[in-house]
Every structure is written in structure tokens, then in C-alpha cells.
Design an enzyme around this catalytic site. Structure first.
Site, mmCIF file in Angstrom:
data_model
loop_
_atom_site.group_PDB
_atom_site.id
_atom_site.type_symbol
_atom_site.label_atom_id
_atom_site.label_comp_id
_atom_site.label_asym_id
_atom_site.label_seq_id
_atom_site.Cartn_x
_atom_site.Cartn_y
_atom_site.Cartn_z
ATOM 1 N N LYS A 51 -2.501 12.487 5.104
ATOM 2 C CA LYS A 51 -2.612 12.188 6.538
ATOM 3 C C LYS A 51 -2.281 13.368 7.067
ATOM 4 O O LYS A 51 -2.121 13.798 8.260
ATOM 5 C CB LYS A 51 -1.890 10.738 6.701
ATOM 6 N N GLN A 105 3.737 3.603 5.004
ATOM 7 C CA GLN A 105 2.643 3.622 3.901
ATOM 8 C C GLN A 105 3.049 2.534 3.020
ATOM 9 O O GLN A 105 4.352 2.142 2.780
ATOM 10 C CB GLN A 105 2.863 5.077 3.064
ATOM 11 N N ASP A 135 -1.681 1.441 12.531
ATOM 12 C CA ASP A 135 -2.310 0.914 11.242
ATOM 13 C C ASP A 135 -2.742 -0.405 11.905
ATOM 14 O O ASP A 135 -3.684 -1.050 11.199
ATOM 15 C CB ASP A 135 -1.108 0.493 10.095
#
Ligand code: NDP
Length: 309
Positions: free
Chosen positions: A53, A97, A120
Site C-alpha cells: 500500500k 491494518q 477503509d
């Protein structure tokens, strides 16, 4: 018949190329979208995801901050870190994460992220915006599934869609997005009766179950589109043989690495489906492209600019 391959690598590359142009234009007016990627602890798989990422941010000209607190961090300390990132002007998107270590209250952490920076799309505010069809940040993998369909010119309106899986991360949001595209959506899960019969109704079948090759050819209507979200590592030589015997590239990989990635859909579904995403190289590359998209979108919205599309 062999299904048309829906190439996620190519679609993801087009999205990233468009974003690189957009970031260039934004930087020309002094705006550099920024992503903070927070990785708690040293889980090797999570490290790979976060590294890729951050690398993609660099490729597209985004600013990125890779923050790696130790696994011993407490919920209170992580909440303080999130508060600090919420307040930072150079950070437009915050990614925590998952999974977090067990002693951390993940739901509390995700709720603490400013919804405007929740790239997200897991914050209850963004979940609510999606379910009421209002603009917000949409979870990346589900958004990627719809983007594959859209960019492959596969109509969704009025189509029978069956989603396998009802998780908050994939199943529910992808069902919501497809409903918003005016598809007729059925969501299945582990308690669904006669799963095969329900799946066979689908014009578009989305599999997000987490079980290698569970969707077999008898579950797919001939000509249907199949989106395989699953990522499962196959290490058992017997299962490998059943799934991939005769596939020279896979056999070489398995011999060298001792594993291969398999979706939730059996490879022989290729012989029945009209179009299908491969694993790897299908939905996976879209997830990261949509994360970048969300970061750029968050940067625009924060400054009162309209979305690029
Ligand atoms: P979860 O484990 O959270 O959810 C799985 C869902 O599948 C549940 O709703 C479960 O039902 C259902 N299910 C499990 N077994 C069966 C069965 N035998 N029959 C019918 N339904 C079943 O998984 P996720 O949604 O997080 O992930 C799904 C897959 O997608 C995984 O392989 C994951 O690795 C992959 N993934 C891929 C991403 C990508 O970037 N490509 C990103 C995120 C996930 P119930 O609710 O009843 O338990």
C-alpha cells in the site's frame, strides 16, 4: 466454453494511471493527498499488505506515513495515535491494518477514526451513508468488485446477483453496492438452505466465503459472471493436484514455493461461466487501487472539492 477473464491487474492499472494524473493536477494546486498506514505488531502477511500500500502511494505521488507501533500497544495508546492522525492536516486517509492483536478493542479503534478519513469505509457513519445511498467512503474490496463489472461492461441493473458471504468487510457492503446499482440481490451464508440452487439463479455470482474452491461448476448457471473475492493459500499437495493438475505454471510455482493462491471458486468453473475473475490477479489488485481512490477522494472532500467522478 471458456469464460472471458476479467483481468484485475489491467483494470487496477487503469484506475491507478487515472489517479496518478489526478494527483499530479492536485499537487499543481498545492494539494498532496496523504495516507497513514498503521500496522500494529509484526504479522508477516500484514507487513506485505502494508508495504505494498505504501509503495503504491509512492508510485501515484501520494504522501504516505507508515506507522508501526509494537504489538504491546494498549487500546488507550492506539486511540491516542488515531486522535493524533485525525488532527493532522497532511493525512487525508487513515488505514488500520487488520487484524489487530487480540487485547485491542478493534471496534473501538475503528469507531475512533474520523469518518472523513476512514478510507477503509468500515466506520458506522460510512456504513450508514452507503446503506442510505449517500456519498461517503466505500469499503475497497466491494467497491473493486463493482468497478470490475462496470469497466468490463457487464450490466448490473435488473440482474439477479447472489452474494456468498455476509461479512461486514465484503459480503454486506458488496450486496449494498449492487442493490444501489439496481440489481436484485440475494445474500447467502453458512445457514442458507440448498446453496447450489440459490447460486444457480445468479446472473452475477460474488463469492466471499474464505473456503478454497467451494463454488463448483454445478453451482453456476452457464454463462454467468463470477467474481471470486476469496484468497486461500493451498499447501496440501493432494488438494493442489485435484485443483490444478495439468496447469504447468501453477505446478512450477507449487514445486518452488510449496503453496499457491486459490479463490473460493473452483478453477473448473471457468468451463461454465461467461466471465470470471482469476485468483490471483482478479479482485485483489482492485482493493489497493480503490484504497488509493478513497484517499484521493477524502483529500478532495476535505477541501470542499467535488469527487472526480
Ligand atoms: P469472513 O470469514 O468474515 O466471512 C465469510 C462468510 O462466508 C460468512 O458470512 C460465512 O457465513 C460464509 N460462509 C462460510 N462458510 C460457508 C459455507 N460453507 N456456505 C455458505 N456460506 C459460508 O470472510 P471475509 O468476508 O472477510 O472474506 C471472505 C474471503 O475474501 C476470504 O477468502 C478473504 O481472504 C477474502 N478477501 C479478499 C480480499 C481481497 O482483497 N481480494 C479482501 C478481503 C477478503 P456465516 O456468516 O453464517 O458464518
Amino acid at each position: 466454453m471458456s469464460a472471458r477473464i476479467l483481468d484485475g491487474n489491467a483494470i487496477g492499472a487503469s484506475i491507478k494511471a487515472e489517479l496518478a494524473e489526478e494527483v499530479k493536477a492536485l499537487r499543481a494546486i498545492g494539494v498532496q493527498p496523504g495516507l497513514a498506514a498503521v500496522l500494529v505488531g509484526e504479522d508477516p502477511a500484514s507487513q506485505v499488505y502494508v508495504r505494498s500500500k505504501v509503495k503504491t502511494c509512492e508510485q501515484l505521488g501520494l504522501y504516505s506515513a507508515h506507522i508501526a507501533p509494537p504489538a504491546s500497544i494498549t487500546t488507550a495508546e492506539l486511540l491516542a495515535l488515531v486522535a493524533e492522525l485525525n488532527a493532522r492536516d497532511d493525512i487525508d486517509g487513515i488505514l488500520i491494518q487488520l487484524p489487530l492483536p487480540k487485547h485491542i478493542d478493534s471496534k473501538q479503534i475503528l469507531r475512533a477514526i474520523d469518518p472523513a478519513k476512514d478510507v477503509d469505509g468500515f466506520h458506522p457513519v460510512n456504513v450508514g451513508l452507503l446503506s442510505t445511498q449517500q456519498p461517503g467512503l466505500v469499503p475497497c474490496t466491494p467497491a473493486g468488485c463493482v468497478e470490475i463489472l462496470r469497466r468490463s461492461n457487464i450490466p448490473m441493473e435488473g440482474k439477479e446477483v447472489v452474494v456468498l458471504g455476509r461479512s461486514n468487510i465484503v459480503g454486506k457492503p458488496v450486496a449494498m453496492l449492487l442493490m444501489n446499482e439496481s440489481a436484485t440481490v440475494t445474500v447467502c451464508h453458512s445457514r442458507t438452505h440448498d446453496l447450489a440452487a440459490v447460486c444457480r439463479r445468479a446472473d452475477i455470482l460474488v463469492a466471499a466465503i474464505g473456503k478454497a474452491a467451494m463454488v463448483t461448476p454445478d453451482m453456476v448457471r452457464p454463462g454467468a459472471t463470477v467474481i471470486d473475492v476469496g484468497i486461500n493459500r493451498v499447501t496440501d499437495p493432494k488438494l493442489f493436484e485435484q485443483l490444478y493438475a495439468g496447469d504447468a505454471a501453477r505446478e512450477k510455482q507449487f514445486a518452488e514455493k510449496g503453496s499457491t493462491l486459490c479463490g473460493d471458486v473452483h478453477p473448473r468453473v471457468m468451463e461454465v461461466a461467461g466471465a470470471m475473475t482469476p485468483v490471483p490477479g482478479g479482485v485483489g489488485p482492485l482493493t489497493i487501487a480503490m484504497l488509493m481512490y478513497n484517499t484521493v477522494l477524502a483529500a478532495r472532500l476535505k477541501r470542499g472539492m467535488a469527487p472526480s467522478r
